[in-house]
Design a protein around this motif. Structure first.
Motif, PDB file in Angstrom:
ATOM      1  N   GLY A  36       0.998  -1.840  -0.207  1.00 22.09           N
ATOM      2  CA  GLY A  36       0.218   0.170   0.286  1.00 22.09           C
ATOM      3  C   GLY A  36       1.095   1.356   0.303  1.00 22.09           C
ATOM      4  O   GLY A  36       0.260   2.160  -0.339  1.00 22.09           O
ATOM      5  N   THR A  37       2.547   1.269   0.069  1.00 24.15           N
ATOM      6  CA  THR A  37       3.034   2.436   0.160  1.00 24.15           C
ATOM      7  C   THR A  37       3.461   2.459  -0.603  1.00 24.15           C
ATOM      8  O   THR A  37       3.472   3.923  -1.484  1.00 24.15           O
ATOM      9  N   ASN A  38       2.781   2.533  -2.467  1.00 25.68           N
ATOM     10  CA  ASN A  38       3.505   2.148  -3.711  1.00 25.68           C
ATOM     11  C   ASN A  38       4.862   2.341  -3.839  1.00 25.68           C
ATOM     12  O   ASN A  38       4.968   3.334  -4.519  1.00 25.68           O
ATOM     13  N   ILE A  39       5.725   2.805  -3.301  1.00 19.98           N
ATOM     14  CA  ILE A  39       6.878   2.218  -3.039  1.00 19.98           C
ATOM     15  C   ILE A  39       7.312   0.915  -3.899  1.00 19.98           C
ATOM     16  O   ILE A  39       7.283  -0.261  -2.729  1.00 19.98           O
ATOM     17  N   ASP A  40       7.548   0.582  -5.093  1.00 23.72           N
ATOM     18  CA  ASP A  40       8.800   0.194  -5.788  1.00 23.72           C
ATOM     19  C   ASP A  40      10.215  -0.734  -5.479  1.00 23.72           C
ATOM     20  O   ASP A  40      10.318   0.577  -4.847  1.00 23.72           O
ATOM     21  N   VAL A  41      10.731  -1.834  -5.695  1.00 28.47           N
ATOM     22  CA  VAL A  41      12.424  -1.490  -4.828  1.00 28.47           C
ATOM     23  C   VAL A  41      12.471  -2.592  -5.942  1.00 28.47           C
ATOM     24  O   VAL A  41      12.235  -3.403  -6.652  1.00 28.47           O
ATOM     25  N   GLN A  42      14.224  -2.577  -6.150  1.00 23.04           N
ATOM     26  CA  GLN A  42      14.749  -3.136  -7.157  1.00 23.04           C
ATOM     27  C   GLN A  42      16.434  -3.590  -6.056  1.00 23.04           C
ATOM     28  O   GLN A  42      16.380  -2.438  -5.698  1.00 23.04           O
ATOM     29  N   ILE A  43      16.521  -4.571  -6.673  1.00 29.34           N
ATOM     30  CA  ILE A  43      17.982  -5.240  -5.581  1.00 29.34           C
ATOM     31  C   ILE A  43      18.439  -5.792  -6.541  1.00 29.34           C
ATOM     32  O   ILE A  43      18.434  -6.258  -7.298  1.00 29.34           O
ATOM     33  N   PHE A  44      20.051  -5.202  -6.332  1.00 27.44           N
ATOM     34  CA  PHE A  44      20.396  -5.508  -7.700  1.00 27.44           C
ATOM     35  C   PHE A  44      22.089  -5.912  -6.850  1.00 27.44           C
ATOM     36  O   PHE A  44      22.605  -5.753  -5.793  1.00 27.44           O
ATOM     37  N   ASP A  45      21.872  -7.679  -6.706  1.00 29.16           N
ATOM     38  CA  ASP A  45      22.848  -8.589  -6.228  1.00 29.16           C
ATOM     39  C   ASP A  45      24.232  -8.286  -7.187  1.00 29.16           C
ATOM     40  O   ASP A  45      24.554  -8.990  -8.187  1.00 29.16           O
ATOM     41  N   LEU A  46      25.479  -7.515  -7.010  1.00 29.60           N
ATOM     42  CA  LEU A  46      26.529  -7.368  -7.156  1.00 29.60           C
ATOM     43  C   LEU A  46      27.394  -8.000  -7.643  1.00 29.60           C
ATOM     44  O   LEU A  46      28.866  -8.459  -8.776  1.00 29.60           O
ATOM     45  N   ALA A  47      27.452  -9.472  -6.430  1.00 27.83           N
ATOM     46  CA  ALA A  47      28.211 -10.447  -6.374  1.00 27.83           C
ATOM     47  C   ALA A  47      27.646 -11.546  -7.934  1.00 27.83           C
ATOM     48  O   ALA A  47      28.737 -12.790  -8.330  1.00 27.83           O
ATOM     49  N   LYS A  48      26.843 -11.355  -8.625  1.00 29.47           N
ATOM     50  CA  LYS A  48      26.112 -12.141  -9.568  1.00 29.47           C
ATOM     51  C   LYS A  48      26.266 -11.371 -11.393  1.00 29.47           C
ATOM     52  O   LYS A  48      25.729 -12.194 -12.085  1.00 29.47           O
ATOM     53  N   LEU A  49      27.375 -10.293 -11.048  1.00 26.78           N
ATOM     54  CA  LEU A  49      27.176  -9.200 -12.267  1.00 26.78           C
ATOM     55  C   LEU A  49      28.720 -10.552 -13.087  1.00 26.78           C
ATOM     56  O   LEU A  49      29.729 -11.122 -12.490  1.00 26.78           O
ATOM     57  N   VAL A  50      27.551 -10.557 -14.398  1.00 31.03           N
ATOM     58  CA  VAL A  50      28.814 -11.304 -15.369  1.00 31.03           C
ATOM     59  C   VAL A  50      29.898 -10.460 -16.137  1.00 31.03           C
ATOM     60  O   VAL A  50      29.109  -9.656 -15.937  1.00 31.03           O
ATOM     61  N   LYS A  51      31.093 -11.075 -16.377  1.00 30.18           N
ATOM     62  CA  LYS A  51      31.551 -10.264 -16.419  1.00 30.18           C
ATOM     63  C   LYS A  51      31.666  -9.439 -18.130  1.00 30.18           C
ATOM     64  O   LYS A  51      30.773 -10.079 -18.845  1.00 30.18           O
ATOM     65  N   GLY A  52      31.453  -7.984 -17.787  1.00 31.70           N
ATOM     66  CA  GLY A  52      31.720  -7.648 -19.308  1.00 31.70           C
ATOM     67  C   GLY A  52      29.544  -6.982 -19.517  1.00 31.70           C
ATOM     68  O   GLY A  52      29.251  -6.378 -20.199  1.00 31.70           O
ATOM     69  N   ALA A  53      29.273  -7.118 -18.700  1.00 32.77           N
ATOM     70  CA  ALA A  53      27.173  -7.364 -18.168  1.00 32.77           C
ATOM     71  C   ALA A  53      27.329  -5.923 -17.918  1.00 32.77           C
ATOM     72  O   ALA A  53      26.093  -4.852 -18.567  1.00 32.77           O
ATOM     73  N   CYS A  54      28.226  -5.352 -17.238  1.00 37.50           N
ATOM     74  CA  CYS A  54      27.677  -3.790 -16.035  1.00 37.50           C
ATOM     75  C   CYS A  54      28.791  -2.892 -16.843  1.00 37.50           C
ATOM     76  O   CYS A  54      29.538  -3.200 -17.532  1.00 37.50           O
ATOM     77  N   CYS A  55      28.166  -1.556 -16.917  1.00 37.92           N
ATOM     78  CA  CYS A  55      28.674   0.111 -17.514  1.00 37.92           C
ATOM     79  C   CYS A  55      29.999   0.049 -16.332  1.00 37.92           C
ATOM     80  O   CYS A  55      30.873   1.046 -16.305  1.00 37.92           O
ATOM     81  N   TYR A  56      29.863  -0.581 -14.560  1.00 40.28           N
ATOM     82  CA  TYR A  56      31.171  -0.299 -14.076  1.00 40.28           C
ATOM     83  C   TYR A  56      31.881  -1.394 -13.395  1.00 40.28           C
ATOM     84  O   TYR A  56      31.313  -2.208 -13.797  1.00 40.28           O
ATOM     85  N   GLU A  57      32.845  -1.247 -12.708  1.00 41.46           N
ATOM     86  CA  GLU A  57      33.946  -1.960 -12.880  1.00 41.46           C
ATOM     87  C   GLU A  57      34.268  -1.913 -11.270  1.00 41.46           C
ATOM     88  O   GLU A  57      34.536  -0.823 -10.446  1.00 41.46           O
ATOM     89  N   LEU A  58      33.476  -3.439 -10.764  1.00 40.27           N
ATOM     90  CA  LEU A  58      33.969  -3.348  -9.097  1.00 40.27           C
ATOM     91  C   LEU A  58      35.110  -3.774  -8.928  1.00 40.27           C
ATOM     92  O   LEU A  58      36.176  -4.691  -9.562  1.00 40.27           O
ATOM     93  N   LYS A  59      36.119  -3.311  -7.814  1.00 40.35           N
ATOM     94  CA  LYS A  59      36.939  -3.733  -7.081  1.00 40.35           C
ATOM     95  C   LYS A  59      36.803  -5.117  -7.196  1.00 40.35           C
ATOM     96  O   LYS A  59      35.815  -5.894  -6.118  1.00 40.35           O
TER      97      LYS A  59
END
Length: 561
Positions: free
Chosen positions: A339-362
């Motif tokens: 009822g809050t009308n606030i949707d959520v997205q959670i990004f588990d950065l441990a599951k990034l496939v190499k080359g899929a993301c535009c940012y580089e993790l340490k």
């Protein structure tokens, strides 16, 4: 000796806002009021004294057209036809045969109960009630103007213009262009506006289903006000007992937060470094994945071109492609059912496939890889309710609870700017609360220098958290801007976010004391400039550049942390 001191216009306006809110809270506790009665008159008088910029010529005899458009976009379709308006809590209407009506610019469920009654669900706290009552007061003022012009003095008969307008509004067949222009001529006379202005507003409100929507709105606004005057059949606004009982108890916020923490625990994310971002539901996902997902479609295009294309309504196929890549790389979408009308997205950065993301993790151990928690915009006081509940430890059972490992909280929002134009950026180092001396200074991880050199004006200073954007006037805003408060802009959530963050980190100790905070706003309007208020229309593509620039700076800091 006369020691009398004249009050300034800013002080008078501040007093008018205070009277409005005291009156609204009194009416809520009382449970009902009649807009044409004594209580309704108090609201109208305060609003007319305040003369908010959004409502333009509200205090003049002529009808206010831009303000009307602004209000209609935030109230349910058909509300002008309803004599009885009932504000309720979430009381089960979603399980009924009533079809929800959702205003285009406000996410709230409304239900047309019958020909005379509209129910509006309040699930986002007091700010939602203030917003609705202020807009309804504007509508009642405008309907009263129409009634006064339509009625012949000292009688219950109406002028010829009103009779002709009524015939056109009630005609079942679609009007020809000539009939439409004749009807708009009569409407213009009733509203005290030039024909060309009325014609333009008619075109804006016209839909395929309701081509004469404007004429019908004017007719119903006038009809109910005329009937009040001639028959004594008055309109009424009520607050349901359950709404009055539940308000302020964080029922929806607690339900929202528990659903999220339960999902995060199921994916073993609660003890990982969590970065909370309050933003929209597209900028973080697009910043992370759009360039990679659309590399074929935009092989030689810059980022801004891609983001502008994604913002266009017709490009759903492109948006779906980005969403698909995001889900393959650890994005969990949680649609709101609380009822809050606030949707959520959670990004588990441990599951990034190499080359899929535009940012580089340490490179680091998996337990130290960040989790991005993106929540849609809250509304006013709802910001405190949601963040306060989210930052509490998650209770697994009676004797076991898990504390969230919150590393940072980043707030990106739209705000009114006091020296600049649409799309400019504001970086605050403190929030002050309108109507009180409450102030919340903080160390902002973002600074003015982060955004310079991008072709946008950047302001740094304090922001004022206002009780409602629809109540602002130039006198108050000039005082805030020109005094030693050094206010650069106004918004509705900053104090509420910071209050929740400070209580969780400094007092309750439910999150780390050195949690990083980031605040950045882009200008949706300039309420000090005539023609640049919120009633002048949306940002369009002007908002794309600052939105993604702020998102990029937030993500860059998180990925480099």
């Amino acid at each position: 000796m006369n020691n009398y001191t004249n009050t300034t216009k800013a002080q008078e306006s501040t007093n008018a806002i205070e009277r409005l809110y005291i009156t609204m809270r009194h009416l809520f506790n009382r449970g009902f009021y009649k807009p044409s009665g004594v209580s309704g008159a108090a609201l109208r008088q305060s609003l007319l004294q305040l003369r908010p910029e959004i409502y333009g010529s509200i205090a003049e005899e002529k009808s206010e057209l831009n303000g009307l458009i602004y209000v209609l976009e935030r109230l349910p379709e058909g509300i002008e036809q309803c004599r009885y308006i009932n504000l309720t809590s979430d009381e089960g209407y979603s399980s009924s045969q009533f079809k929800p009506i959702i205003p285009p610019k406000r996410r709230r469920n409304c239900y047309r109960i019958d020909d005379e009654q509209m129910n509006i669900e309040i699930t986002r706290g007091r700010s939602d009630i203030y917003d609705i009552l202020t807009h309804l007061t504007f509508l009642f003022i405008e309907s009263e103007k129409i009634s006064k012009r339509a009625l012949i003095d000292d009688s219950d008969k109406t002028i010829r213009d009103w009779v002709k307008l009524e015939e056109a509004a009630l005609k079942e067949e679609e009007l020809s262009q000539r009939e439409r222009e004749v009807a708009l001529t009569h409407a213009a006379n009733v509203m005290g506006r030039p024909f060309i202005e009325v014609m333009a507003i008619h075109k804006m409100l016209s839909t395929e289903k309701e081509p004469e929507r404007f004429l019908k709105i004017v007719y119903w606004l006038g009809k109910l006000a005329i009937e009040e005057e001639t028959t004594g059949n008055k309109r009424a606004i009520t607050f349901s007992p359950m709404l009055r009982e539940r308000l302020g108890h964080h029922i929806h916020g607690e339900r929202w937060a528990n659903t999220i923490k339960k999902t995060m625990r199921e994916h073993n994310l609660l003890e990982r470094p969590i970065h909370i971002i309050s933003a929209n539901m597209h900028s973080v996902m697009n910043s992370l994945f759009a360039k990679k997902a659309l590399s074929k479609e935009f092989a030689n295009s810059d980022d801004l071109t891609i983001f502008e294309a994604l913002s266009k309504t017709e490009n759903s196929r492109l948006r779906n492609k980005v969403t698909a890549l995001a889900k393959k790389n650890g994005m969990i979408a949680i649609d709101d059912v609380s009822g809050t009308n606030i949707d959520v997205q959670i990004f588990d950065l441990a599951k990034l496939v190499k080359g899929a993301c535009c940012y580089e993790l340490k490179k680091t151990a998996e337990k130290d890889i960040p989790v991005l928690f993106v929540m849609d915009y809250a509304f006013g006081e709802q910001a405190y309710e949601t963040i306060d509940e989210l930052l509490k430890p998650y209770k697994i059972d009676k004797d076991q609870e898990v504390f969230l490992n919150v590393d940072s909280v980043s707030i990106m929002g739209k705000a009114g700017i006091l020296d600049g134009g649409k799309g400019d950026i504001m970086i605050p180092f403190a929030h002050i609360f309108e109507g009180s001396s409450d102030n919340y200074p903080f160390k902002n991880e973002l600074s003015k220098s982060d955004f310079e050199g991008n072709g946008l004006k950047v302001q740094e200073g304090t922001m004022v958290t206002v009780l409602g954007t629809s109540l602002q006037n130039k006198d108050i805003l000039k005082y805030f801007h020109e005094s030693t408060w050094r206010v650069i802009g106004l918004e509705m959530e900053g104090v509420h976010y910071q209050k929740a963050i400070q209580s969780a980190s400094k007092i309750r100790k439910s999150i780390r004391e050195d949690v990083k905070v980031r605040y950045a706003y882009y200008a949706s309007d300039n309420p000090l400039e005539t023609g640049s208020t919120l009633a002048s229309g949306g940002l369009g593509t002007t908002g794309v550049k600052p939105t993604y620039l702020i998102t990029d700076k937030i993500l860059t800091q998180i990925f480099n942390s």
